[in-house]
Design a protein around this motif. Structure first.
Motif, mmCIF file in Angstrom:
data_model
loop_
_atom_site.group_PDB
_atom_site.id
_atom_site.type_symbol
_atom_site.label_atom_id
_atom_site.label_comp_id
_atom_site.label_asym_id
_atom_site.label_seq_id
_atom_site.Cartn_x
_atom_site.Cartn_y
_atom_site.Cartn_z
ATOM 1 N N GLU A 1 -1.563 -44.956 -75.644
ATOM 2 C CA GLU A 1 -0.789 -46.137 -76.025
ATOM 3 C C GLU A 1 -1.781 -47.216 -76.420
ATOM 4 N N ALA A 2 -1.661 -47.708 -77.634
ATOM 5 C CA ALA A 2 -2.556 -48.756 -78.142
ATOM 6 C C ALA A 2 -4.030 -48.374 -77.972
ATOM 7 N N GLY A 3 -4.327 -47.111 -78.192
ATOM 8 C CA GLY A 3 -5.705 -46.650 -78.116
ATOM 9 C C GLY A 3 -6.208 -46.304 -76.736
ATOM 10 N N ASN A 4 -5.397 -46.527 -75.704
ATOM 11 C CA ASN A 4 -5.788 -46.226 -74.325
ATOM 12 C C ASN A 4 -5.112 -44.949 -73.834
ATOM 13 N N VAL A 5 -5.830 -44.171 -73.041
ATOM 14 C CA VAL A 5 -5.209 -43.044 -72.349
ATOM 15 C C VAL A 5 -4.436 -43.612 -71.164
ATOM 16 N N ILE A 6 -3.126 -43.437 -71.161
ATOM 17 C CA ILE A 6 -2.298 -44.009 -70.099
ATOM 18 C C ILE A 6 -1.646 -42.943 -69.227
ATOM 19 N N ALA A 7 -1.764 -41.665 -69.639
ATOM 20 C CA ALA A 7 -1.162 -40.585 -68.871
ATOM 21 C C ALA A 7 -1.776 -39.271 -69.333
ATOM 22 N N LEU A 8 -1.517 -38.223 -68.565
ATOM 23 C CA LEU A 8 -1.947 -36.870 -68.897
ATOM 24 C C LEU A 8 -0.760 -35.939 -68.704
ATOM 25 N N LYS A 9 -0.718 -34.876 -69.481
ATOM 26 C CA LYS A 9 0.355 -33.893 -69.329
ATOM 27 C C LYS A 9 -0.192 -32.508 -69.637
ATOM 28 N N ARG A 10 0.544 -31.483 -69.182
ATOM 29 C CA ARG A 10 0.164 -30.128 -69.534
ATOM 30 C C ARG A 10 1.379 -29.212 -69.456
ATOM 31 N N ALA A 11 1.197 -28.007 -69.972
ATOM 32 C CA ALA A 11 2.277 -27.036 -69.995
ATOM 33 C C ALA A 11 2.812 -26.817 -68.587
ATOM 34 N N GLY A 12 4.124 -26.647 -68.511
ATOM 35 C CA GLY A 12 4.763 -26.466 -67.213
ATOM 36 C C GLY A 12 5.471 -27.703 -66.732
ATOM 37 N N GLY A 13 5.226 -28.835 -67.409
ATOM 38 C CA GLY A 13 5.964 -30.048 -67.096
ATOM 39 C C GLY A 13 5.284 -31.019 -66.172
ATOM 40 N N ALA A 14 4.117 -30.686 -65.638
ATOM 41 C CA ALA A 14 3.417 -31.618 -64.761
ATOM 42 C C ALA A 14 2.783 -32.732 -65.573
ATOM 43 N N SER A 15 2.619 -33.896 -64.950
ATOM 44 C CA SER A 15 1.969 -35.023 -65.617
ATOM 45 C C SER A 15 1.239 -35.869 -64.584
ATOM 46 N N ILE A 16 0.272 -36.616 -65.055
ATOM 47 C CA ILE A 16 -0.425 -37.620 -64.254
ATOM 48 C C ILE A 16 -0.205 -38.948 -64.942
ATOM 49 N N SER A 17 0.344 -39.892 -64.226
ATOM 50 C CA SER A 17 0.662 -41.179 -64.838
ATOM 51 C C SER A 17 -0.041 -42.306 -64.110
ATOM 52 N N LEU A 18 0.015 -43.456 -64.710
ATOM 53 C CA LEU A 18 -0.736 -44.625 -64.269
ATOM 54 C C LEU A 18 0.239 -45.719 -63.863
ATOM 55 N N GLU A 19 0.196 -46.098 -62.600
ATOM 56 C CA GLU A 19 1.071 -47.153 -62.092
ATOM 57 C C GLU A 19 0.450 -48.527 -62.358
ATOM 58 N N PRO A 20 1.212 -49.606 -62.175
ATOM 59 C CA PRO A 20 0.759 -50.935 -62.637
ATOM 60 C C PRO A 20 -0.585 -51.393 -62.101
ATOM 61 N N GLY A 21 -0.862 -51.123 -60.813
ATOM 62 C CA GLY A 21 -2.101 -51.587 -60.209
ATOM 63 C C GLY A 21 -3.200 -50.546 -60.197
ATOM 64 N N GLY A 22 -3.081 -49.531 -61.038
ATOM 65 C CA GLY A 22 -4.088 -48.488 -61.095
ATOM 66 C C GLY A 22 -3.834 -47.320 -60.163
ATOM 67 N N GLN A 23 -2.681 -47.303 -59.500
ATOM 68 C CA GLN A 23 -2.352 -46.141 -58.679
ATOM 69 C C GLN A 23 -2.214 -44.918 -59.587
ATOM 70 N N ILE A 24 -2.752 -43.803 -59.131
ATOM 71 C CA ILE A 24 -2.665 -42.549 -59.865
ATOM 72 C C ILE A 24 -1.508 -41.737 -59.293
ATOM 73 N N GLU A 25 -0.602 -41.312 -60.166
ATOM 74 C CA GLU A 25 0.557 -40.546 -59.712
ATOM 75 C C GLU A 25 0.543 -39.147 -60.306
ATOM 76 N N LEU A 26 0.738 -38.156 -59.458
ATOM 77 C CA LEU A 26 1.011 -36.805 -59.912
ATOM 78 C C LEU A 26 2.513 -36.601 -59.919
ATOM 79 N N SER A 27 3.072 -36.285 -61.078
ATOM 80 C CA SER A 27 4.462 -35.848 -61.178
ATOM 81 C C SER A 27 4.416 -34.342 -61.372
ATOM 82 N N GLY A 28 4.732 -33.609 -60.323
ATOM 83 C CA GLY A 28 4.509 -32.177 -60.323
ATOM 84 C C GLY A 28 5.467 -31.409 -61.207
ATOM 85 N N ALA A 29 5.100 -30.175 -61.473
ATOM 86 C CA ALA A 29 5.938 -29.273 -62.257
ATOM 87 C C ALA A 29 7.161 -28.861 -61.446
ATOM 88 N N GLN A 30 8.120 -28.234 -62.124
ATOM 89 C CA GLN A 30 9.313 -27.714 -61.466
ATOM 90 C C GLN A 30 8.969 -26.351 -60.867
#
Length: 455
Positions: free
Chosen positions: A76-105
């Motif tokens: 987003e706007a030239g910045n890496v703000i999240a990661l994703k991969r096959a299977g539906g899992a993602s790593i996202s960035l919360e407002p204060g820099g918290q790292i979140e894993l959103s796991g696959a199904q």
């Protein structure tokens, strides 16, 4: 979980389309899956301060290095703000820099616990390179709000401006809290209602079991789950217990009507977030959104709006259980185990329904208000939350046994709630364990938390 946000550009003009979108999430039981999410704070090792996005050791660099494990970047706007991969899992960035894993199904708790373990191994490898560490608590035990840098995501700009208008602790929620939650499926509207009622009624019990935020800015804050307290004064329009869930007539349409009355944050157009904070999705549905006059929403807009509500149980095309503080590794497996045991076995779900059958919405709201301070010691009618938690764990234990999902060593899923049995048997929550260490062994010094409680 059951469905990704819609990319359809077809205009939505009737409430029945919104109802149908949620209905499409229903799955037969053999397709039910478990999706676990958890967040963690990132700190510098040399001074324990928060980590900025930019720089050689920043959050942005952390996300870049995580790509070696097969993650694909989201920009987003030239910045890496999240990661994703096959299977539906993602790593996202919360407002204060918290790292979140959103796991696959995933099919079993063994799978989701393995996923969490693999994720933390990857995180620890990159953390060692960047000389940063990570903590899991419901509320950061040390940092002041003004210390924490905001991450470069447009949606957080909108939310950060709006939050102080509707509550006094919304910015604390964004910057200083972490959670663990589980996303679960339903087979039909009636199955969703059963699960949502049980989930909503028992969220305060989960909050008590996972209470893990007794410190704020280096000293006790008077609560065992301060994170839960923060949510009480974040935004009353979109947070908390929903009493109508316990009323006759509860269903997808009733929930949609509630969502339509929750003020919007934004819509996403051409890579940008349009600030619509405080506007009505009902007006949007009628083509009267002031920021986009004459334009009608898409199902993607609806999915985005659904994701900006934060009740204790959130309905999208699946159900999200949202009442627990973030915590240590065992808690990251125990939370999905608790709810899977309660909601994914028919006998267990019936037993849980019986347990809460005469609880009113008002009683659950009062319980939700009291639990953040006293957790398992909270009084409810003629008993305590600790005793209710014992009954709840027994039901979940039976549900997990009935599922009979075995790991490679022949153990079923009940092993993942052993930590919760220890909590109930001792009557001591993670928060109280931390307070004991803080007062006695650390003698009021907060800095050992960064070594003794790091992932």
């Amino acid at each position: 979980m059951s469905g990704a946000p819609s990319s359809s550009t077809e205009p939505v003009t009737h409430i029945h389309q919104l109802i149908a979108y949620i209905e499409q999430g229903a799955r037969p039981k053999h397709e039910w899956r478990i999706g676990t999410e958890h967040e963690k704070f990132v700190h510098r090792l040399e001074d324990f301060g928060p980590v900025d996005y930019a720089g050689e050791r920043g959050i942005g660099e952390f996300l870049i290095r995580m790509q070696r494990f097969g993650w694909e970047p989201v920009h987003e706007a030239g910045n890496v703000i999240a990661l994703k991969r096959a299977g539906g899992a993602s790593i996202s960035l919360e407002p204060g820099g918290q790292i979140e894993l959103s796991g696959a199904q995933l099919e079993s708790l063994h799978d989701t616990c393995s996923e969490v373990g693999n994720h933390l191994e990857q995180v620890n490898e990159v953390s060692r390179e960047l000389q940063v560490g990570m903590l899991g608590f419901g509320f950061h035990p040390h940092w002041r709000r003004e210390q924490i840098p905001w991450m470069p995501k447009q949606r957080y700009d909108v939310m950060g401006r709006y939050m102080p208008q509707v509550g006094s602790m919304g910015l604390d929620m964004m910057l200083r809290t972490c959670t663990v939650q589980v996303n679960l499926d339903f087979s039909s509207e009636s199955d969703m209602v059963r699960k949502m009622r049980v989930g909503m009624a028992l969220q305060p019990i989960a909050t008590a079991l996972f209470a893990n935020s007794p410190l704020c800015e280096g000293k006790p804050n008077g609560y065992l789950s301060y994170r839960s307290r923060v949510w009480e004064d974040t935004d009353p329009d979109r947070c908390g217990i929903l009493p109508f869930v316990f009323e006759s007539g509860m269903g997808i349409e009733r929930y949609v009507e509630y969502v339509l009355d929750v003020p919007m944050y934004f819509v996403h157009r051409d890579g940008f977030y349009v600030d619509c904070a405080g506007e009505s999705f009902r007006d949007f549905l009628a083509g009267r959104l002031p920021q986009l006059p004459g334009e009608y929403p898409t199902l993607g807009d609806w999915d985005l709006h659904l994701s900006t509500l934060f009740p204790e149980v959130r309905l999208k095309q699946f159900l999200e259980m949202r009442g627990a503080d973030g915590g240590g590794w065992q808690g990251l497996c125990a939370l999905p185990a608790l709810w899977t045991g309660l909601l994914y076995d028919s006998a267990a779900l019936s037993a849980a329904e019986e347990l809460i059958s005469d609880w009113s919405g008002e009683e659950v709201m009062q319980l939700r208000h009291e639990v953040p301070r006293t957790a398992l010691r909270t009084q409810f009618r003629n008993t305590t939350v600790r005793e209710i938690a014992r009954d709840v764990l027994a039901i979940a234990d039976e549900g997990l046994a009935n599922r009979n999902r075995l790991d490679k060593r022949g153990r079923d899923e009940r092993r993942h709630i052993e930590r919760l049995w220890q909590t109930v048997d001792s009557g001591v929550t993670p928060a109280e364990e931390l307070l004991d260490v803080f007062h006695n062994r650390w003698r009021g010094d907060i800095e050992p938390v960064y070594t003794e409680f790091a992932y």
